[in-house]
Scaffold this motif. Sequence first.
Motif, PDB file in Angstrom:
ATOM      1  N   ALA A 302      65.560  57.279  90.595  1.00 42.59           N
ATOM      2  CA  ALA A 302      65.276  57.204  89.153  1.00 42.59           C
ATOM      3  C   ALA A 302      64.047  58.064  88.864  1.00 42.59           C
ATOM      4  CB  ALA A 302      65.016  55.759  88.745  1.00 42.59           C
ATOM      5  N   CYS A 303      63.730  58.192  87.584  1.00 44.72           N
ATOM      6  CA  CYS A 303      62.564  58.984  87.166  1.00 44.72           C
ATOM      7  C   CYS A 303      61.626  58.137  86.310  1.00 44.72           C
ATOM      8  CB  CYS A 303      62.985  60.158  86.297  1.00 44.72           C
ATOM      9  SG  CYS A 303      64.135  61.261  87.079  1.00 44.72           S
ATOM     10  N   GLY A 304      60.356  58.471  86.371  1.00 42.60           N
ATOM     11  CA  GLY A 304      59.362  57.904  85.448  1.00 42.60           C
ATOM     12  C   GLY A 304      59.352  56.388  85.475  1.00 42.60           C
ATOM     13  N   THR A 305      59.418  55.822  84.278  1.00 44.01           N
ATOM     14  CA  THR A 305      59.389  54.375  84.136  1.00 44.01           C
ATOM     15  C   THR A 305      60.517  53.701  84.913  1.00 44.01           C
ATOM     16  OG1 THR A 305      58.212  54.356  82.050  1.00 44.01           O
ATOM     17  CG2 THR A 305      59.804  52.599  82.372  1.00 44.01           C
ATOM     18  N   ALA A 306      61.689  54.301  84.889  1.00 40.85           N
ATOM     19  CA  ALA A 306      62.836  53.723  85.606  1.00 40.85           C
ATOM     20  C   ALA A 306      62.555  53.698  87.109  1.00 40.85           C
ATOM     21  CB  ALA A 306      64.092  54.525  85.296  1.00 40.85           C
ATOM     22  N   TYR A 307      61.817  54.689  87.590  1.00 41.34           N
ATOM     23  CA  TYR A 307      61.419  54.709  89.005  1.00 41.34           C
ATOM     24  C   TYR A 307      60.514  53.517  89.324  1.00 41.34           C
ATOM     25  CZ  TYR A 307      58.633  56.231  93.049  1.00 41.34           C
ATOM     26  OH  TYR A 307      57.958  56.285  94.250  1.00 41.34           O
ATOM     27  N   GLN A 351      67.576  54.589  81.516  1.00 36.33           N
ATOM     28  CA  GLN A 351      67.744  54.050  80.165  1.00 36.33           C
ATOM     29  C   GLN A 351      68.775  54.890  79.407  1.00 36.33           C
ATOM     30  OE1 GLN A 351      67.838  53.541  76.255  1.00 36.33           O
ATOM     31  NE2 GLN A 351      66.678  55.373  76.794  1.00 36.33           N
ATOM     32  N   SER A 352      68.580  56.195  79.419  1.00 32.38           N
ATOM     33  CA  SER A 352      69.422  57.080  78.594  1.00 32.38           C
ATOM     34  C   SER A 352      70.782  57.337  79.222  1.00 32.38           C
ATOM     35  CB  SER A 352      68.713  58.421  78.403  1.00 32.38           C
ATOM     36  OG  SER A 352      68.567  59.063  79.667  1.00 32.38           O
ATOM     37  N   GLY A 353      70.832  57.320  80.547  1.00 30.63           N
ATOM     38  CA  GLY A 353      72.076  57.689  81.232  1.00 30.63           C
ATOM     39  C   GLY A 353      72.329  59.189  81.211  1.00 30.63           C
ATOM     40  N   GLU A 354      71.341  59.963  80.783  1.00 27.58           N
ATOM     41  CA  GLU A 354      71.543  61.412  80.667  1.00 27.58           C
ATOM     42  C   GLU A 354      70.491  62.217  81.424  1.00 27.58           C
ATOM     43  OE1 GLU A 354      74.162  62.643  79.426  1.00 27.58           O
ATOM     44  OE2 GLU A 354      74.957  61.079  78.131  1.00 27.58           O
ATOM     45  N   THR A 355      69.567  61.570  82.096  1.00 27.47           N
ATOM     46  CA  THR A 355      68.477  62.300  82.752  1.00 27.47           C
ATOM     47  C   THR A 355      69.032  63.242  83.827  1.00 27.47           C
ATOM     48  OG1 THR A 355      67.022  60.477  82.277  1.00 27.47           O
ATOM     49  CG2 THR A 355      66.307  61.975  84.019  1.00 27.47           C
ATOM     50  N   ALA A 356      68.778  64.520  83.665  1.00 26.23           N
ATOM     51  CA  ALA A 356      69.415  65.522  84.533  1.00 26.23           C
ATOM     52  C   ALA A 356      69.029  65.334  86.002  1.00 26.23           C
ATOM     53  CB  ALA A 356      69.044  66.919  84.059  1.00 26.23           C
ATOM     54  N   GLY A 400      61.461  54.815  70.703  1.00 27.91           N
ATOM     55  CA  GLY A 400      60.125  55.264  71.129  1.00 27.91           C
ATOM     56  C   GLY A 400      60.254  56.018  72.448  1.00 27.91           C
ATOM     57  N   VAL A 401      59.568  57.144  72.552  1.00 30.68           N
ATOM     58  CA  VAL A 401      59.665  57.929  73.791  1.00 30.68           C
ATOM     59  C   VAL A 401      59.137  57.124  74.981  1.00 30.68           C
ATOM     60  CG1 VAL A 401      58.659  59.928  74.974  1.00 30.68           C
ATOM     61  CG2 VAL A 401      59.724  60.207  72.749  1.00 30.68           C
ATOM     62  N   ALA A 402      58.080  56.362  74.757  1.00 31.01           N
ATOM     63  CA  ALA A 402      57.540  55.539  75.852  1.00 31.01           C
ATOM     64  C   ALA A 402      58.426  54.307  76.020  1.00 31.01           C
ATOM     65  CB  ALA A 402      56.113  55.135  75.531  1.00 31.01           C
ATOM     66  N   SER A 403      59.022  54.201  77.178  1.00 32.34           N
ATOM     67  CA  SER A 403      59.998  53.127  77.403  1.00 32.34           C
ATOM     68  C   SER A 403      59.296  51.776  77.547  1.00 32.34           C
ATOM     69  CB  SER A 403      60.787  53.438  78.669  1.00 32.34           C
ATOM     70  OG  SER A 403      61.788  52.470  78.862  1.00 32.34           O
ATOM     71  N   THR A 404      59.813  50.762  76.851  1.00 33.13           N
ATOM     72  CA  THR A 404      59.241  49.403  76.936  1.00 33.13           C
ATOM     73  C   THR A 404      60.364  48.399  77.177  1.00 33.13           C
ATOM     74  OG1 THR A 404      59.328  49.292  74.508  1.00 33.13           O
ATOM     75  CG2 THR A 404      57.221  49.894  75.515  1.00 33.13           C
ATOM     76  N   LYS A 490      48.884  57.321  79.648  1.00 34.76           N
ATOM     77  CA  LYS A 490      48.908  58.793  79.723  1.00 34.76           C
ATOM     78  C   LYS A 490      49.846  59.356  78.666  1.00 34.76           C
ATOM     79  CE  LYS A 490      49.465  58.570  84.459  1.00 34.76           C
ATOM     80  NZ  LYS A 490      49.593  58.926  85.856  1.00 34.76           N
ATOM     81  N   GLU A 491      51.034  58.749  78.574  1.00 34.18           N
ATOM     82  CA  GLU A 491      52.081  59.298  77.706  1.00 34.18           C
ATOM     83  C   GLU A 491      51.686  59.325  76.242  1.00 34.18           C
ATOM     84  OE1 GLU A 491      55.470  56.633  78.866  1.00 34.18           O
ATOM     85  OE2 GLU A 491      56.561  58.508  78.799  1.00 34.18           O
ATOM     86  N   ILE A 492      51.090  58.240  75.764  1.00 32.43           N
ATOM     87  CA  ILE A 492      50.912  58.169  74.308  1.00 32.43           C
ATOM     88  C   ILE A 492      49.464  58.251  73.847  1.00 32.43           C
ATOM     89  CG2 ILE A 492      53.099  56.961  73.897  1.00 32.43           C
ATOM     90  CD1 ILE A 492      51.531  54.380  73.611  1.00 32.43           C
TER      91      ILE A 492
HETATM   92  C1  AGP Z   1      59.050  56.422  79.964  1.00 29.66           C
HETATM   93  O1  AGP Z   1      58.040  55.945  79.157  1.00 29.66           O
HETATM   94  C2  AGP Z   1      59.195  57.861  80.016  1.00 29.66           C
HETATM   95  N1  AGP Z   1      59.329  58.430  78.737  1.00 29.66           N
HETATM   96  C3  AGP Z   1      60.020  58.469  81.119  1.00 29.66           C
HETATM   97  O2  AGP Z   1      59.263  58.310  82.279  1.00 29.66           O
HETATM   98  C4  AGP Z   1      61.441  57.934  81.385  1.00 29.66           C
HETATM   99  O3  AGP Z   1      61.395  56.635  81.857  1.00 29.66           O
HETATM  100  C5  AGP Z   1      62.148  58.864  82.387  1.00 29.66           C
HETATM  101  O4  AGP Z   1      62.230  60.151  81.860  1.00 29.66           O
HETATM  102  C6  AGP Z   1      63.516  58.371  82.784  1.00 29.66           C
HETATM  103  O5  AGP Z   1      64.367  58.288  81.684  1.00 29.66           O
HETATM  104  P1  AGP Z   1      65.753  57.543  81.783  1.00 29.66           P
HETATM  105  O6  AGP Z   1      65.461  56.095  82.046  1.00 29.66           O
HETATM  106  O7  AGP Z   1      66.401  57.749  80.456  1.00 29.66           O
HETATM  107  O8  AGP Z   1      66.515  58.148  82.910  1.00 29.66           O
END
Ligand code: AGP
Length: 614
Positions: A302-307, A351-356, A400-404, A490-492
């Motif tokens: 996963a990436c970012g918050t999902a990681y 979250q999005s299901g689209e993260t490359a 919101g861009v910042a995932s909660t 950091k993000e916001i």
């Molecule tokens: C979260 O606050 C971030 N905007 C970002 O780290 C995000 O979680 C990450 O890009 C992964 O996105 P996804 O869950 O849609 O794959």
Amino acid sequence: MCGIIGYVGPRVALDVAVAGLKRMEYRGYDSAGVAVIVGDHIELRKKAGKIANLEAELAARPIAPTQIAIGHTRWATHGGPTDENAHPHISANGRVALIHNGIIENFATLRQQLEAAGVPFQSKTDTEVAAQLLGREVEAGADLADAMRTVCRLLDGAFTLVALDVTQPGRLVAARRNSPLVVGVGEGENFVASDVAAFIEFTRSAIELGQDQVVDLDRDQVTITDFAGRPAQGKPYEVTWDLSAAEKSGYDWFMRKEIFEQPRAVADTLLGRFTDAGALKLDELHISEGHLRAVDKIIIVACGTAYYAGLVAKYAIEHWTRVACEVEIASEFRYRDPIITGRTLVVTISQSGETADTLMAIRHAREQGARIVAICNTNGSTIPRESDAVIYTHAGPEIGVASTKGFITQLAACYLLGLYLAQIRGTMFGDEIAGVMRELAATPPLIQKVLDTLEPMRDLAKRLAGKESFLFLGRHVGYPIAMEGALKLKEIAYVHAEGFAAGELKHGPIALVDKDVPVFIIVPPMGRDRLHDKVVSNIEEVRARGAHTIVLAEEGDLDVAPHADTLFRLPRVSTILQPLVSIVPLQFFACELATLLGYDVDQPRNLAKSVTVE
Ligand code: AGP
């Protein structure tokens, strides 16, 4: 990332396009534009900066109402965020206007060939080659959809394209490879967009386009083919949420609204997962129990918050199932040649299901023989579609861009998966699983309790608004929460913030500590956790060096009070579930601080909601 909308129907198309772009603002962008057909030519308006700039341009140079329009918000990749590079792009012969999301990897070669053939370029974008190629195809006599298919076959990379042709004012053609595209089916009108939020006001009937498909639409018909022109099927579905979910409903920010939606989001994600007989069921998990019993390694990507949700999951999964679990940042995963066998289970969280990056990681894992389980919040998105099984989180749309609420429901889904594996593999007794499930089911009111007591965080944000650096410390599952708390800041709020394992502090990071660096510390539950006392010592270590300590500790923990400059009480939950309550004040603090500093909380600079390029 870029937002795309196309509309054909009886409404004032430009208004539909601009409204749709506004609903996709959260995706992140740095310029915006629209194109419509007026008589025998294409009218174009595009501006760097916010959609307000585009609206000002439209007010200064109005366009008569039309019944077809395309609109685009661009997140710059090739070429800076200027008026010229903003989309749409018009072919040099004036025939077509085109918008694009993604990256055309072979654009430089194609551009050279076109320039050698005398085609003049207006921008520095990769997109313009697609517009020029399409313009030349239709000028040579090709049907618009055929021309789109021909162009798609020439392109490498990720692309969603939408185009209109000046000679056909009732028709739109779009194509999709790797980047998202959904069709909105109305009555006597049709839409294409990156996201259903763009047209939810008008219709909830959607068709998700598959990989390498072209859609041809007018106001009455939607025709889907593959890139070779063979008839193809999209995936029709009804959007289950309504317009209010995509609006702020009285909150100043979507992020704040989403923080306060977390009790409901967790409850919805847990709903219906437990049978009356006391067993866990995960309906969408279409991998045989035999296969899950044979799994000898779990890798979470996963990436970012999902990681960070994945890091919490590791503690729970290893503890409950005794299967080794690795967690990896998706963008690193496939490039290090990971060891994967048919007995590896890859769990992906998005979250999005689209993260490359995540998508490419699971494709790599599948090629190596792994089975994939996706934890995802977006129905019908690419990652669950390319997985063997999916556990949907039910957070509702996260704007919101910042995932909660996306994060907290990922945690809930990870716990469900861990318990389910423990049930199947027999590593926990049924009553133990039922006990954790009962505790999990009782967390939404506890999250609400945290939300009801956030006032001190508001005051704290006021007091610490001038600080330039923050540290976050935690141990065990508190460690990923420390990193997630730092990421939010950091993000916001654009301040330096780092999350560390509290025990690691003395191995280096403690050198950063002084009176100007506030330190948040997440304390594990008292008495029931062997790390509690060690974290209390860690608080003293930073306090002795002058830091302002903000301590998050459970109610009744009297040991921490003497060490805390600010003490925030958390409801009592077991250690492993504590992230569900400990993350909430950190999210709120970041939102408060960013608001006080005057930043745009929902659309932080340089960030996009779903990152559809690698
Ligand atoms: C979260 O606050 C971030 N905007 C970002 O780290 C995000 O979680 C990450 O890009 C992964 O996105 P996804 O869950 O849609 O794959």
